[in-house]
Motif scaffolding. Structure first.
Motif, PDB file in Angstrom:
ATOM      1  N   PHE A  36       0.896  -1.177  -0.466  1.00 33.59           N
ATOM      2  CA  PHE A  36      -0.054   0.077  -0.119  1.00 33.59           C
ATOM      3  C   PHE A  36       1.427   1.237  -0.227  1.00 33.59           C
ATOM      4  CE2 PHE A  36      -3.391  -2.931   1.983  1.00 33.59           C
ATOM      5  CZ  PHE A  36      -3.946  -2.934   0.842  1.00 33.59           C
ATOM      6  N   GLU A  37       2.203   1.267   0.701  1.00 34.24           N
ATOM      7  CA  GLU A  37       2.660   2.156   0.191  1.00 34.24           C
ATOM      8  C   GLU A  37       3.469   3.169  -0.811  1.00 34.24           C
ATOM      9  OE1 GLU A  37       7.219   3.693   2.593  1.00 34.24           O
ATOM     10  OE2 GLU A  37       6.408   2.299   3.513  1.00 34.24           O
ATOM     11  N   MET A  41       2.441   5.991  -2.678  1.00 37.16           N
ATOM     12  CA  MET A  41       3.209   7.223  -2.795  1.00 37.16           C
ATOM     13  C   MET A  41       3.555   7.222  -4.128  1.00 37.16           C
ATOM     14  SD  MET A  41       2.931   8.219  -0.065  1.00 37.16           S
ATOM     15  CE  MET A  41       4.908   9.445  -0.535  1.00 37.16           C
ATOM     16  N   ARG A  42       3.535   6.266  -5.353  1.00 40.02           N
ATOM     17  CA  ARG A  42       3.501   6.176  -6.332  1.00 40.02           C
ATOM     18  C   ARG A  42       2.600   7.422  -7.039  1.00 40.02           C
ATOM     19  NH1 ARG A  42       4.941   0.392  -8.498  1.00 40.02           N
ATOM     20  NH2 ARG A  42       7.217  -0.005  -8.338  1.00 40.02           N
ATOM     21  N   VAL A  43       1.408   7.207  -6.624  1.00 42.24           N
ATOM     22  CA  VAL A  43       0.399   8.780  -6.417  1.00 42.24           C
ATOM     23  C   VAL A  43       0.584   9.413  -6.336  1.00 42.24           C
ATOM     24  CG1 VAL A  43      -2.276   9.239  -6.435  1.00 42.24           C
ATOM     25  CG2 VAL A  43      -1.701   7.119  -6.467  1.00 42.24           C
ATOM     26  N   GLY A  44       1.327   9.886  -5.465  1.00 39.00           N
ATOM     27  CA  GLY A  44       1.797  11.518  -5.236  1.00 39.00           C
ATOM     28  C   GLY A  44       3.105  12.043  -5.930  1.00 39.00           C
ATOM     29  N   PHE A 198       1.969   8.131   5.353  1.00 39.82           N
ATOM     30  CA  PHE A 198       3.469   7.132   4.400  1.00 39.82           C
ATOM     31  C   PHE A 198       4.803   8.174   4.909  1.00 39.82           C
ATOM     32  CE2 PHE A 198      -0.046   4.766   2.584  1.00 39.82           C
ATOM     33  CZ  PHE A 198       0.276   3.718   3.514  1.00 39.82           C
ATOM     34  N   PHE A 199       4.479   9.212   5.308  1.00 42.74           N
ATOM     35  CA  PHE A 199       5.619   9.920   5.576  1.00 42.74           C
ATOM     36  C   PHE A 199       6.508   9.883   6.905  1.00 42.74           C
ATOM     37  CE2 PHE A 199       7.261  14.544   7.006  1.00 42.74           C
ATOM     38  CZ  PHE A 199       7.976  13.910   7.164  1.00 42.74           C
ATOM     39  N   ILE A 200       4.684   9.882   7.902  1.00 44.11           N
ATOM     40  CA  ILE A 200       5.240   9.932   9.273  1.00 44.11           C
ATOM     41  C   ILE A 200       5.491   8.510   9.681  1.00 44.11           C
ATOM     42  CG2 ILE A 200       4.413  10.074  12.149  1.00 44.11           C
ATOM     43  CD1 ILE A 200       5.314  12.811   9.955  1.00 44.11           C
ATOM     44  N   TYR A 243       9.005  12.765   1.507  1.00 43.34           N
ATOM     45  CA  TYR A 243       8.767  11.021   2.577  1.00 43.34           C
ATOM     46  C   TYR A 243       9.647  11.390   1.108  1.00 43.34           C
ATOM     47  CZ  TYR A 243       8.040   6.332   0.814  1.00 43.34           C
ATOM     48  OH  TYR A 243       7.951   5.584  -0.016  1.00 43.34           O
ATOM     49  N   CYS A 244      10.319  11.389   0.429  1.00 38.51           N
ATOM     50  CA  CYS A 244      11.082  10.851  -0.943  1.00 38.51           C
ATOM     51  C   CYS A 244      13.152  11.695  -0.424  1.00 38.51           C
ATOM     52  CB  CYS A 244      10.763  12.007  -2.453  1.00 38.51           C
ATOM     53  SG  CYS A 244       9.664  11.237  -3.526  1.00 38.51           S
TER      54      CYS A 244
END
Length: 626
Positions: A36-37, A41-44, A198-200, A243-244
């Motif tokens: 799921f992560e 995150m690929r969407v973002g 997902f960042f945190i 996140y990246c």
């Protein structure tokens, strides 16, 4: 809404995720596991890639057509899928629907309902910014480029075009610009809650704490409303960018993703990237303070992103140097050009009092968010979240002194972010010498506040506590009542339609037009074409043909006006209160009398003395042949 419109909307939503996931996949192909992560995150990451690709494709002269983006989005996933089938290899998937995943899904659905549903509570675009974004979106959708003259649109040239580009991409496959702006703006904000989680979680490796932080961010009024403006996308991409950068520190292969997202932020909005860069520098400072070193690739991320964004900003700078730069901005409340434009904007930009809702904030603004709040950047966190934040700050200070190196780096970063965003928000409160649109710091301050609130939960509920579930239930209820309730009320309130309109009845007439005339019909109006565009009608007022034909439209007799309207394929003409304010009652009354008595026009709707909609009586095919 008809079945066709429902199916069209669903297809457009699917396309949105195809674009974003596909582009994000292209930048993260090296990630083998599927969970799921990485999916979210690929969407973002792909969402941030759209503005960057758009600017560079435009520079290369490639039309910004949706099929171009679709091809770029699917080429790598499809190619890798075919190769994988030939090799009979499968990507390992870990898609377990745990309780935390289901809780996160509930939070996300709540945000979609609140942001997207709340946007349709009223039948117009709120305030003033969305009408300008509607015009910029329509231009890119029609022209398939970003080459608008400076000063023609408020949010294209010199303003970076990323937000309008994303909306134009979605509008190309949706008949309704009105729906596109409202829905996808809300969806982008709601996705930000997932990006934040997902960042945190990447930072803390603690899914429970990350879930609490995401819940708080979704609940606090300070973190974004469904107001339609570029900040919705810019602030959302902050979370993807952080996140990246973190993943890039762990894995050098994330370098390109980090660069792409940072460049995307730079191409969406001009002032928020300054804050992003400061927060990134503070993160690096905390890293340097604790670890005594910073990986060089992290330093290279913002530098490379700046070079990539130069594809937009270098031509803007050249325009400024040549004296041709013009600004169309409500910040200045005037149109200025050349060196005066930059000098004026710089003087206003860093004034500590600049900002439409900037004010001196009191304790009450933080603890008790009002039910009638600011539309663009609502105030407040709520009593429960505020108290938890204080506990979390105390824990952070303690762990900063006693924790291991990773903990100290994490808490030092969050404390620095908290200090920066709090001071930025209160530039007027504390009479600071400099500011940067203080009220726009509310959603940025919400990030460290919610992180520390989640830390505060650890102080009052632990797995060893006998009443853990009862305490957690009490905290959730308290947050729902003191934060989520006022936020939900604000986002479902009847928002104002802005100062661009002459009266409510004028607005009511435009709403009738949108509901009763086919979307995309060509409608002419004497003043403010962006209002026509924002109600799903078409008007290419930026073209030379339009300007040559209608620069003196109010002075033309009915026959000449008809000839020019027909020659430009217009189907309807609107006369409204805005024309009265622009040209005077006597001039407009004379124009109305001419239109009413001419057989070339038919009045089909009227709202008091504020709005008149005429159909242009085009000859039938048989009449044209005769």
């Amino acid at each position: 809404m008809s079945l066709f419109n429902v199916l069209s909307s669903l297809a457009n939503i699917i396309l949105f995720f195809v674009y974003t996931y596909g582009l994000g996949y292209a930048l993260t192909r090296f990630v083998q596991a599927l969970n799921f992560e990485i999916i979210i995150m690929r969407v973002g990451i792909g969402l941030a890639a759209v503005p960057v690709l758009g600017v560079w494709l435009n520079l290369l002269g490639v039309p910004l057509h949706w099929t171009v983006f679709l091809f770029l989005a699917v080429v790598f996933p499809v190619t890798d899928y075919i190769r994988g089938r030939k090799k009979q290899s499968r990507v390992p998937a870990d898609l377990k629907f745990t309780k935390k995943v289901l809780c996160l899904a509930v939070i996300f659905i709540f945000c979609v309902v609140m942001y997207c549903g709340g946007a349709f509570t009223y039948s117009w675009l709120e305030d003033d910014d969305p009408w300008h974004h509607a015009a910029g979106t329509a231009y890119i959708m029609v022209e398939k480029n970003l080459n608008a003259d400076s000063g023609l649109f408020q949010y294209i040239n010199p303003y970076p075009p990323g937000y309008d580009l994303v909306m134009a991409l979605m509008h190309q496959t949706s008949p309704s610009l009105y729906w596109t702006l409202k829905f996808f703006n809300g969806l982008i904000i709601a996705l930000g809650i997932l990006f934040f989680y997902f960042f945190i979680n990447a930072l803390t490796k603690n899914s429970a704490r990350s879930l609490w932080a995401a819940f708080f961010l979704a609940a606090v009024p300070a973190y974004l409303s469904h107001f339609i403006w570029a900040h919705s996308l810019a602030v959302t991409l902050f979370l993807v960018g952080f996140y990246c950068v973190w993943k890039c520190r762990e894995d050098a292969r994330f370098f390109l993703s980090a660069v792409m997202v940072t460049a995307g932020i730079l191409l969406v909005q001009p002032t928020q990237p300054v804050k992003f860069m400061v927060m990134l520098a503070l993160w690096y400072a905390g890293m340097l303070l604790i670890r005594k070193k910073i990986p060089l690739r992290l330093v290279a991320v913002p530098l490379t992103a700046v070079l990539i964004s130069a594809a937009w900003y270098v031509p803007v700078y050249q325009s400024y140097r040549s004296g041709q730069l013009k600004l169309k901005t409500t910040v200045l409340n005037e149109d200025v050009g050349g060196a005066q434009a930059v000098t004026t904007i710089q003087r206003r930009l860093f004034n500590p009092g600049t900002g439409s809702t900037t004010r001196k904030y009191s304790m009450e603004n933080y603890l008790f968010p009002p039910l009638y709040n600011d539309y663009n950047c609502p105030m407040g966190f709520g009593l429960a979240v505020s108290l938890l934040t204080l506990l979390g700050i105390g824990k952070g200070l303690y762990r900063l002194a006693r924790g291991d190196r990773q903990e100290r780096e994490y808490y030092s970063t969050m404390l620095l972010w908290l200090a920066f965003t709090f001071l930025g928000l209160n530039s007027k409160t504390f009479s600071l010498p400099v500011g940067l649109f203080a009220y726009r710091f509310w959603p940025l301050l919400a990030v460290p506040v919610c992180v520390f609130a989640a830390e505060g939960v650890d102080c009052v509920t632990t797995d060893k506590s006998r009443f853990h579930k009862r305490k957690a239930g009490f905290l959730i209820t308290a947050v729902l009542l003191t934060s989520a309730y006022p936020k939900f009320v604000v986002n479902n309130d009847l928002w104002d339609y802005g100062i661009s309109w002459g009266s409510y009845h004028e607005m009511k007439g435009f709403v009738w037009m949108r509901r009763n005339i086919r979307a995309g019909s060509r409608v002419f109006t004497f003043v403010d074409n962006k209002l026509v565009i924002g109600h799903d009608m078409a008007s290419d007022y930026w073209t030379r043909a339009y300007q040559d034909s209608f620069h003196d439209a109010i002075e033309l007799d009915p026959d000449t006006l008809y000839s020019r309207l027909a020659g430009n394929d217009y189907e309807y003409i609107v006369v409204s209160e805005r024309a009265v304010k622009e040209f005077g009652k006597e001039v407009v009354s004379k124009k109305l009398a001419g239109l009413k008595h001419s057989p070339l026009f038919t009045l089909i709707h009227k709202e008091r003395h504020d709005f008149w909609l005429f159909k242009i009586n085009r000859p039938s095919i048989n009449e044209q042949e005769r």
